[in-house]
Design an enzyme around this catalytic site. Structure first.
Site, PDB file in Angstrom:
ATOM      1  N   ARG A  94       0.836  -1.197   0.000  1.00 31.56           N
ATOM      2  CA  ARG A  94       0.000   0.000   0.000  1.00 31.56           C
ATOM      3  C   ARG A  94       0.873   1.250   0.000  1.00 31.56           C
ATOM      4  O   ARG A  94       2.066   1.214   0.308  1.00 31.56           O
ATOM      5  CB  ARG A  94      -0.901   0.018   1.243  1.00 31.56           C
ATOM      6  CG  ARG A  94      -2.024  -0.981   1.237  1.00 31.56           C
ATOM      7  CD  ARG A  94      -2.763  -1.006   2.566  1.00 31.56           C
ATOM      8  NE  ARG A  94      -1.953  -1.580   3.632  1.00 31.56           N
ATOM      9  CZ  ARG A  94      -2.361  -1.728   4.894  1.00 31.56           C
ATOM     10  NH1 ARG A  94      -3.568  -1.301   5.242  1.00 31.56           N
ATOM     11  NH2 ARG A  94      -1.567  -2.273   5.800  1.00 31.56           N
ATOM     12  N   LYS A 146       1.764   2.294   7.519  1.00 31.07           N
ATOM     13  CA  LYS A 146       2.102   1.523   8.714  1.00 31.07           C
ATOM     14  C   LYS A 146       3.061   2.280   9.615  1.00 31.07           C
ATOM     15  O   LYS A 146       3.701   3.255   9.215  1.00 31.07           O
ATOM     16  CB  LYS A 146       2.721   0.176   8.329  1.00 31.07           C
ATOM     17  CG  LYS A 146       1.759  -0.756   7.620  1.00 31.07           C
ATOM     18  CD  LYS A 146       0.511  -1.064   8.445  1.00 31.07           C
ATOM     19  CE  LYS A 146       0.807  -1.921   9.656  1.00 31.07           C
ATOM     20  NZ  LYS A 146      -0.417  -2.202  10.459  1.00 31.07           N
ATOM     21  N   TYR A 175      -1.024   4.772  10.668  1.00 28.55           N
ATOM     22  CA  TYR A 175      -1.427   3.781  11.662  1.00 28.55           C
ATOM     23  C   TYR A 175      -0.237   3.549  12.582  1.00 28.55           C
ATOM     24  O   TYR A 175       0.882   3.295  12.111  1.00 28.55           O
ATOM     25  CB  TYR A 175      -1.829   2.458  11.005  1.00 28.55           C
ATOM     26  CG  TYR A 175      -3.160   2.488  10.296  1.00 28.55           C
ATOM     27  CD1 TYR A 175      -4.342   2.700  11.003  1.00 28.55           C
ATOM     28  CD2 TYR A 175      -3.241   2.311   8.920  1.00 28.55           C
ATOM     29  CE1 TYR A 175      -5.572   2.737  10.359  1.00 28.55           C
ATOM     30  CE2 TYR A 175      -4.470   2.343   8.270  1.00 28.55           C
ATOM     31  CZ  TYR A 175      -5.627   2.554   8.996  1.00 28.55           C
ATOM     32  OH  TYR A 175      -6.835   2.596   8.351  1.00 28.55           O
ATOM     33  N   HIS A 218      -0.704   1.947  16.257  1.00 26.29           N
ATOM     34  CA  HIS A 218      -0.933   0.775  17.114  1.00 26.29           C
ATOM     35  C   HIS A 218       0.148   0.675  18.187  1.00 26.29           C
ATOM     36  O   HIS A 218       0.807  -0.356  18.347  1.00 26.29           O
ATOM     37  CB  HIS A 218      -0.975  -0.505  16.274  1.00 26.29           C
ATOM     38  CG  HIS A 218      -2.074  -0.529  15.257  1.00 26.29           C
ATOM     39  ND1 HIS A 218      -3.409  -0.586  15.615  1.00 26.29           N
ATOM     40  CD2 HIS A 218      -2.051  -0.492  13.901  1.00 26.29           C
ATOM     41  CE1 HIS A 218      -4.153  -0.596  14.523  1.00 26.29           C
ATOM     42  NE2 HIS A 218      -3.371  -0.529  13.469  1.00 26.29           N
ATOM     43  N   GLU A 250      -5.871   5.106  13.701  1.00 28.82           N
ATOM     44  CA  GLU A 250      -6.792   4.205  14.400  1.00 28.82           C
ATOM     45  C   GLU A 250      -7.419   4.803  15.658  1.00 28.82           C
ATOM     46  O   GLU A 250      -8.351   4.222  16.214  1.00 28.82           O
ATOM     47  CB  GLU A 250      -6.096   2.881  14.744  1.00 28.82           C
ATOM     48  CG  GLU A 250      -5.113   2.933  15.895  1.00 28.82           C
ATOM     49  CD  GLU A 250      -3.720   3.367  15.485  1.00 28.82           C
ATOM     50  OE1 GLU A 250      -2.811   3.312  16.336  1.00 28.82           O
ATOM     51  OE2 GLU A 250      -3.534   3.762  14.305  1.00 28.82           O
ATOM     52  N   SER A 310     -10.464  -1.912   8.379  1.00 30.20           N
ATOM     53  CA  SER A 310     -11.181  -2.958   9.107  1.00 30.20           C
ATOM     54  C   SER A 310     -12.142  -3.681   8.175  1.00 30.20           C
ATOM     55  O   SER A 310     -12.267  -4.917   8.211  1.00 30.20           O
ATOM     56  CB  SER A 310     -11.957  -2.348  10.283  1.00 30.20           C
ATOM     57  OG  SER A 310     -11.081  -1.789  11.237  1.00 30.20           O
ATOM     58  N   VAL A 354     -14.642  -5.148  11.556  1.00 29.54           N
ATOM     59  CA  VAL A 354     -13.957  -6.344  11.087  1.00 29.54           C
ATOM     60  C   VAL A 354     -14.878  -7.547  11.189  1.00 29.54           C
ATOM     61  O   VAL A 354     -15.080  -8.304  10.229  1.00 29.54           O
ATOM     62  CB  VAL A 354     -12.663  -6.602  11.894  1.00 29.54           C
ATOM     63  CG1 VAL A 354     -12.083  -7.967  11.539  1.00 29.54           C
ATOM     64  CG2 VAL A 354     -11.638  -5.521  11.621  1.00 29.54           C
ATOM     65  N   ASP A 390     -20.324 -11.326  20.473  1.00 25.94           N
ATOM     66  CA  ASP A 390     -19.949  -9.994  20.938  1.00 25.94           C
ATOM     67  C   ASP A 390     -20.626  -9.730  22.285  1.00 25.94           C
ATOM     68  O   ASP A 390     -21.667 -10.321  22.599  1.00 25.94           O
ATOM     69  CB  ASP A 390     -20.367  -8.912  19.924  1.00 25.94           C
ATOM     70  CG  ASP A 390     -19.612  -7.603  20.119  1.00 25.94           C
ATOM     71  OD1 ASP A 390     -18.660  -7.362  19.361  1.00 25.94           O
ATOM     72  OD2 ASP A 390     -19.977  -6.831  21.028  1.00 25.94           O
ATOM     73  N   SER A 396     -21.457 -12.741  24.294  1.00 21.63           N
ATOM     74  CA  SER A 396     -20.137 -13.235  24.679  1.00 21.63           C
ATOM     75  C   SER A 396     -20.032 -13.481  26.182  1.00 21.63           C
ATOM     76  O   SER A 396     -20.380 -12.628  26.998  1.00 21.63           O
ATOM     77  CB  SER A 396     -19.059 -12.238  24.256  1.00 21.63           C
ATOM     78  OG  SER A 396     -17.777 -12.722  24.609  1.00 21.63           O
ATOM     79  N   VAL A 409     -11.518  -8.634  17.731  1.00 21.88           N
ATOM     80  CA  VAL A 409     -11.789  -7.869  18.951  1.00 21.88           C
ATOM     81  C   VAL A 409     -10.918  -6.623  18.969  1.00 21.88           C
ATOM     82  O   VAL A 409      -9.712  -6.691  18.740  1.00 21.88           O
ATOM     83  CB  VAL A 409     -11.520  -8.721  20.203  1.00 21.88           C
ATOM     84  CG1 VAL A 409     -11.789  -7.919  21.470  1.00 21.88           C
ATOM     85  CG2 VAL A 409     -12.391  -9.978  20.174  1.00 21.88           C
ATOM     86  N   VAL A 429      -7.349 -11.229  13.078  1.00 22.21           N
ATOM     87  CA  VAL A 429      -7.217  -9.903  12.463  1.00 22.21           C
ATOM     88  C   VAL A 429      -6.751  -8.883  13.501  1.00 22.21           C
ATOM     89  O   VAL A 429      -6.177  -7.851  13.155  1.00 22.21           O
ATOM     90  CB  VAL A 429      -8.555  -9.466  11.831  1.00 22.21           C
ATOM     91  CG1 VAL A 429      -8.388  -8.165  11.062  1.00 22.21           C
ATOM     92  CG2 VAL A 429      -9.086 -10.549  10.902  1.00 22.21           C
ATOM     93  N   ASP A 441      -2.545  -6.905  14.989  1.00 23.52           N
ATOM     94  CA  ASP A 441      -1.825  -5.632  15.026  1.00 23.52           C
ATOM     95  C   ASP A 441      -2.154  -4.823  16.280  1.00 23.52           C
ATOM     96  O   ASP A 441      -1.565  -3.775  16.520  1.00 23.52           O
ATOM     97  CB  ASP A 441      -2.064  -4.803  13.748  1.00 23.52           C
ATOM     98  CG  ASP A 441      -3.521  -4.471  13.502  1.00 23.52           C
ATOM     99  OD1 ASP A 441      -4.374  -4.841  14.336  1.00 23.52           O
ATOM    100  OD2 ASP A 441      -3.809  -3.837  12.475  1.00 23.52           O
ATOM    101  N   ASN A 454      -0.590  -6.860   8.536  1.00 22.97           N
ATOM    102  CA  ASN A 454      -1.026  -5.859   7.552  1.00 22.97           C
ATOM    103  C   ASN A 454      -1.804  -6.557   6.439  1.00 22.97           C
ATOM    104  O   ASN A 454      -1.472  -6.482   5.258  1.00 22.97           O
ATOM    105  CB  ASN A 454       0.156  -5.069   6.981  1.00 22.97           C
ATOM    106  CG  ASN A 454       1.222  -5.944   6.334  1.00 22.97           C
ATOM    107  OD1 ASN A 454       1.440  -7.075   6.731  1.00 22.97           O
ATOM    108  ND2 ASN A 454       1.893  -5.413   5.323  1.00 22.97           N
ATOM    109  N   MET A 455      -2.870  -7.213   6.825  1.00 22.11           N
ATOM    110  CA  MET A 455      -3.663  -7.992   5.878  1.00 22.11           C
ATOM    111  C   MET A 455      -4.104  -7.200   4.646  1.00 22.11           C
ATOM    112  O   MET A 455      -4.009  -7.696   3.524  1.00 22.11           O
ATOM    113  CB  MET A 455      -4.882  -8.583   6.580  1.00 22.11           C
ATOM    114  CG  MET A 455      -4.577  -9.755   7.480  1.00 22.11           C
ATOM    115  SD  MET A 455      -6.021 -10.323   8.408  1.00 22.11           S
ATOM    116  CE  MET A 455      -7.131 -10.787   7.065  1.00 22.11           C
TER     117      MET A 455
END
Length: 374
Positions: free
Chosen positions: A17, A76, A95, A97, A119, A135, A180, A199, A221, A240, A268, A271, A301-302
């Site tokens: 990307r 990233k 991003y 994280h 994010e 997401s 997601v 959830d 959940s 999550v 997912v 990260d 980094n899907m």
């Protein structure tokens, strides 16, 4: 006077990307912002240098040239080899994280870099508009990836997602009903799998149930519900999220060890540290590993697997905010738009996002107080 903007080439493994499309460059130039793009930065996403030049960008030969601008936009978090570019007069918008990458946090604090994280930009009501597009893409990729690794020659159980007439389909368990999770469940249901979406937020589950009219099974959940669902699953998708913080572990190692042989996990949330106890980050070059007889996929980094789509989606969301920061600076833009103040993670050596500070175990300073102190 508007800030100059640099767009370096991403250096994370197999990250194709780029932070901005040529249309994004054109919009910034229309607002009087000069843009400097590192040569070949867009090649992986099918945007050649010539497209950026036509849009008004200046192509620069090295990463150092792109990073030398007053503001840098990336996809990233900076890697260790990029830490030398961090400095106190730089605004970084990407991003981050930081809960999952504390070494990046330390580097930003030490350099006193102004860092805004996509994010954690948060609008009234709690939505995360700059996280949402990636997401959605990661969520839509997850069942596709899971289906691939469920094939026997790829290490899986040899189960077809949609089954066949007279044969039960794959059971897919999705943990988390945010952007997601909902997208994962939606695509998995479209592949005719049996889908369970778990959830804690009952209102979110009601929303999904109303939209999909029972095609996706929704489950409230708790540890018992999670354990029962996971043990019977062919594919588990971890989705999550805690904004700015580390994802909580909801599937323990004991649960993983008790799963069906050659079942598949796609986390997912990796990260953000991951929501599966046995997970550790992998790369597109080496995406899976087997533990307790279960295939684990945990690429951090899907969306980088579909960089053309991802770059368009990312620019669509980030561009209005990038324009505001480039024109008014991080402090000015944050004062005008409180959602950007939420996005500010570090400023002048302070951590200015409460969840990030809490996870890192450092003092938190309110962004407006940080601006005044500076």
């Amino acid at each position: 006077m508007a800030l100059t903007v640099g767009v370096p080439k991403e250096v994370k493994t197999e990250e194709h990307r780029v932070a901005m499309t040529p249309d994004g460059v054109r919009e910034l130039r229309r607002n009087g912002v000069e843009v400097f793009v590192e040569t070949t930065a867009g090649d992986g996403a099918s945007f050649p240098d010539s497209d950026y030049v036509s849009a008004g960008a200046t192509i620069v030969p090295t990463a150092a040239d792109a990073w030398s601008q007053q503001m840098v936009v990336k996809v990233k978090e900076p890697k260790a080899e990029e830490f030398t570019y961090l400095r106190d007069d730089l605004t970084l918008f990407t991003y981050l994280h930081l809960a999952a990458y504390p070494e990046v946090a330390k580097a930003l604090i030490a350099a006193k870099t102004t860092a805004i994280a996509y994010e954690t930009v948060q609008v009234e009501g709690g939505a995360l508009p700059l996280l949402a597009p990636m997401s959605e893409i990661a969520g839509r990729l997850a069942p596709q990836i899971g289906a691939h690794y469920l094939e026997r020659h790829n290490g899986g159980r040899g189960v077809l997602m949609g089954g066949a007439p007279g044969v039960r389909p794959a059971k897919v368990v999705v943990l988390g009903a945010g952007n997601v999770g909902w997208n994962s469940a939606w695509i998995a249901a479209g592949m005719e799998a049996e889908v369970v979406l778990i959830d804690r937020n009952l209102d979110r589950l009601r929303f999904v149930d109303q939209i999909h009219r029972g095609r996706i099974m929704t489950v409230a959940s708790n540890s018992g519900a999670v354990e029962r669902s996971v043990l019977d699953a062919d594919l588990v998708i971890g989705a999550v999220l805690v904004a700015g913080g580390r994802a909580p572990v909801v599937v323990t190692e004991d649960m993983v060890a008790a799963m069906k042989p050659r079942a598949v996990i796609v986390d997912v949330a990796v990260d953000q540290g991951g929501c599966i106890e046995t997970i550790h980050e992998t790369t597109h070059n080496d995406p899976v590993y087997e533990l307790h007889g279960v295939v684990h996929y945990a690429v951090g980094n899907m969306p980088g697997a579909v960089p053309n789509t991802s770059t368009y989606a990312l620019t669509n969301a980030t561009l209005p905010y990038q324009v505001q920061v480039a024109i008014h600076g991080a402090a000015g833009a944050s004062r005008r738009d409180p959602s950007l103040a939420f996005g500010l993670n570090t400023f002048a050596g302070f951590v200015t996002n409460a969840p990030v500070a809490d996870f890192l175990g450092v003092d938190y300073l309110d962004p407006l107080q940080a601006f005044n102190a500076a």
